[in-house]
Design an enzyme around this catalytic site. Sequence first.
Site, short mmCIF file in Angstrom:
data_model
loop_
_atom_site.label_atom_id
_atom_site.label_comp_id
_atom_site.label_asym_id
_atom_site.label_seq_id
_atom_site.Cartn_x
_atom_site.Cartn_y
_atom_site.Cartn_z
N THR A 122 77.27 12.72 -85.55
CA THR A 122 78.46 13.41 -85.90
C THR A 122 78.87 14.37 -84.69
O THR A 122 78.07 15.16 -84.27
CB THR A 122 77.97 14.37 -86.95
OG1 THR A 122 77.57 13.48 -88.07
CG2 THR A 122 79.32 14.94 -87.70
N ASN A 209 82.07 15.45 -95.49
CA ASN A 209 81.19 16.10 -95.89
C ASN A 209 81.35 17.67 -96.33
O ASN A 209 80.85 18.12 -97.26
CB ASN A 209 80.13 16.46 -94.46
CG ASN A 209 79.32 15.35 -94.41
OD1 ASN A 209 79.19 14.34 -95.51
ND2 ASN A 209 78.26 15.39 -93.69
N CYS A 261 72.70 17.81 -92.64
CA CYS A 261 74.22 17.48 -92.46
C CYS A 261 75.22 18.57 -93.11
O CYS A 261 76.05 18.94 -92.12
CB CYS A 261 74.52 16.21 -92.98
SG CYS A 261 73.88 14.89 -91.84
C1 UDX Z 1 71.85 12.46 -86.22
C2 UDX Z 1 72.71 13.68 -85.90
O1 UDX Z 1 71.85 14.86 -85.88
C3 UDX Z 1 73.78 13.48 -87.18
O2 UDX Z 1 74.71 14.66 -86.52
C4 UDX Z 1 74.54 12.52 -87.12
O3 UDX Z 1 75.36 12.58 -88.31
C5 UDX Z 1 73.36 11.36 -87.07
O4 UDX Z 1 72.38 11.24 -86.00
P1 UDX Z 1 69.69 12.70 -87.45
O5 UDX Z 1 69.09 11.18 -87.23
O6 UDX Z 1 69.09 13.26 -88.55
O7 UDX Z 1 70.97 12.71 -87.35
O8 UDX Z 1 68.90 12.93 -86.22
P2 UDX Z 1 67.55 13.37 -85.64
O9 UDX Z 1 66.67 13.27 -87.01
O10 UDX Z 1 67.55 14.55 -84.87
O11 UDX Z 1 67.17 12.20 -84.78
C6 UDX Z 1 67.59 11.94 -83.23
C7 UDX Z 1 66.87 11.21 -82.71
O12 UDX Z 1 67.08 10.93 -81.50
C8 UDX Z 1 65.19 11.88 -82.50
O13 UDX Z 1 64.35 10.91 -83.05
C9 UDX Z 1 65.20 12.23 -80.82
O14 UDX Z 1 63.65 12.27 -80.50
C10 UDX Z 1 66.03 11.19 -80.52
N1 UDX Z 1 66.76 11.36 -79.09
C11 UDX Z 1 67.49 12.38 -79.00
C12 UDX Z 1 66.42 10.37 -78.13
O15 UDX Z 1 65.82 9.44 -78.43
N2 UDX Z 1 67.00 10.60 -76.88
C13 UDX Z 1 67.83 11.83 -76.84
O16 UDX Z 1 68.47 12.10 -75.53
C14 UDX Z 1 67.90 12.70 -77.58
C1 UDX Z 2 75.01 13.88 -97.00
C2 UDX Z 2 76.20 13.26 -97.49
O1 UDX Z 2 76.11 12.68 -98.71
C3 UDX Z 2 76.17 12.00 -96.64
O2 UDX Z 2 77.40 11.06 -96.75
C4 UDX Z 2 76.20 12.22 -95.22
O3 UDX Z 2 76.05 11.12 -94.15
C5 UDX Z 2 75.13 13.08 -94.96
O4 UDX Z 2 74.93 14.33 -95.83
P1 UDX Z 2 72.37 14.20 -97.42
O5 UDX Z 2 72.38 15.43 -96.76
O6 UDX Z 2 71.31 13.06 -97.07
O7 UDX Z 2 73.87 13.45 -97.52
O8 UDX Z 2 72.01 14.20 -99.17
P2 UDX Z 2 72.99 14.47 -100.30
O9 UDX Z 2 72.51 13.46 -101.46
O10 UDX Z 2 74.39 14.47 -100.14
O11 UDX Z 2 72.65 16.02 -100.87
C6 UDX Z 2 72.90 17.01 -99.99
C7 UDX Z 2 72.41 18.16 -100.57
O12 UDX Z 2 73.40 18.48 -101.63
C8 UDX Z 2 70.99 18.23 -101.17
O13 UDX Z 2 70.47 19.56 -100.92
C9 UDX Z 2 71.26 18.16 -102.68
O14 UDX Z 2 70.30 18.84 -103.54
C10 UDX Z 2 72.65 19.06 -102.82
N1 UDX Z 2 73.56 18.42 -104.01
C11 UDX Z 2 73.70 17.14 -104.01
C12 UDX Z 2 73.84 19.42 -105.06
O15 UDX Z 2 73.15 20.40 -105.30
N2 UDX Z 2 74.32 19.09 -106.17
C13 UDX Z 2 74.97 17.78 -106.02
O16 UDX Z 2 75.73 17.20 -106.97
C14 UDX Z 2 74.64 16.84 -105.04
#
Ligand code: UDX
Ligand code: UDX
Length: 436
Positions: A122, A209, A261
């Site tokens: 993102t 989001n 997120c």
């Molecule tokens: C990531 C972004 O944070 C989020 O904004 C987007 O929506 C989806 O991708 P997430 O998968 O949760 O979300 O990220 P994270 O769990 O931080 O994983 C990133 C991975 O990339 C880590 O395993 C990190 O070690 C790796 N990484 C990061 C590399 O391999 N090379 C790099 O240069 C930087």
């Molecule tokens: C979210 C978005 O749903 C997804 O599309 C995006 O790519 C990443 O962020 P995620 O954060 O993994 O996904 O989980 P989600 O199920 O959306 O819940 C997010 C947070 O909202 C949690 O803390 C959950 O407890 C809370 N939540 C969700 C509420 O409090 N009420 C609801 O009705 C739904």
Amino acid sequence: MRKISVVGMGYVGLVTAVSLSSIGHDVTCIEMDKEKLALLQKGISPIYEPGLEIMLQEAINNRRLRFTFEAKEGLEEAEIIYIAVGTPTLENGSVNLDYLEMVINEIAACITKNVIVVVKSTVPVGTNHMIKAKLDQALPLHIKAEVISNPEFLREGSAIYDTFHADRIVIGADNQQAADVMSEVNKPFGVPIFHTDILSAEMIKYASNAFLATKISFINEMANICEKVGADIESVSVGMGMDQRIGPHFLKAGIGYGGSCFPKDTKALSYIAADVDYDFHLLKAVIDVNNKQQRILLKKARERFQSLNGKKVALLGLAFKPNTDDMRESPSLVMAAELVNEGAEVVAFDPVAGEKASRIFPTVINVVETLEIAIKGADMAFILTDWEEFKGTELSVFVKQMKQPIIFDGRNCFKLTEVEKYPIEYHSIGRKALLI
Ligand code: UDX
Ligand code: UDX
């Protein structure tokens, strides 16, 4: 079948790589964290995501998925390169693109033929154009890189399901040929593909989001009003959700949203708006409401006990939502810190995130193995995550184990009619309190 590379084996990158491999593509993954890499090469998933590990092992056995630390080895054969590295927010709300820029430099240094670079992470609106400009400037004239914005909408805990049952795949492209390739790559998922320009695709992610977060903060404010007027938020939510224009999803009142997120993307969008001199009042209010809602059980407990100093408090549920071990921006982090600050004795339990929590929480917090141990002799229990395991727990266990059965339920895990059958003092969200 395409030769695809995926950079960044986080919650999104790993699910993307495994899913692309399972529909027939040949996928090479690059990960800089050597511990994580070692697990992946043994077919072990570093993250808790239902259904992921079995698919990971299948893909490795089918020789359509491999992992490497070396960018050159991982990128040089790729026709398509997905980027899913972290894009964390900085304190001021802006997005840290350092990891992304590192990867762009690696791509420019390693590729030897035309590629399509797909940005899954993102990123602020306009970033994909910045990436394209950097690659055009860095690559030799005979090598072309097209850039695609392909934001992810995966929910942690249901990411595999969401990949194969998504409502839409968004493809943002400025080049028709690259867009056509992405249609072909994603066709086996059998999910509608929405083609648009790059800027709009980047914005769809933030807007989606932010809107979901808005629904959550809205229902949480409604819950707080319901408590004051004597209405029941669970009924209000059902009654609202039957209107197709509103829909039943993301109307569950609780102690607010956490995760990697919503908190990050709402702050980032607010910052993006401010950057173009637009004051996004509504979104700021959504963020403000959520920050307060994460602390609402503490407010209730202070009203009930005046002081929490010396009280034994059981924290049930540490992950930001069920079916994940992810504790990023989880309400449990805020609750634990404030309770310890007030001199409470905190015992914590989570069916999955316990091990991670014991690394994150200060040692003064005792992370235990079972719910029963956590609530034993407790003055009060806070339920922070709606794990099925909690909803299935016999309420008599709370009566038997606790010093006094006083529950503050942040996720409305139990029906009031159920709780009323027991001598339990029960405070929840948007509903009347049950006093003994
Ligand atoms: C990531 C972004 O944070 C989020 O904004 C987007 O929506 C989806 O991708 P997430 O998968 O949760 O979300 O990220 P994270 O769990 O931080 O994983 C990133 C991975 O990339 C880590 O395993 C990190 O070690 C790796 N990484 C990061 C590399 O391999 N090379 C790099 O240069 C930087
Ligand atoms: C979210 C978005 O749903 C997804 O599309 C995006 O790519 C990443 O962020 P995620 O954060 O993994 O996904 O989980 P989600 O199920 O959306 O819940 C997010 C947070 O909202 C949690 O803390 C959950 O407890 C809370 N939540 C969700 C509420 O409090 N009420 C609801 O009705 C739904």
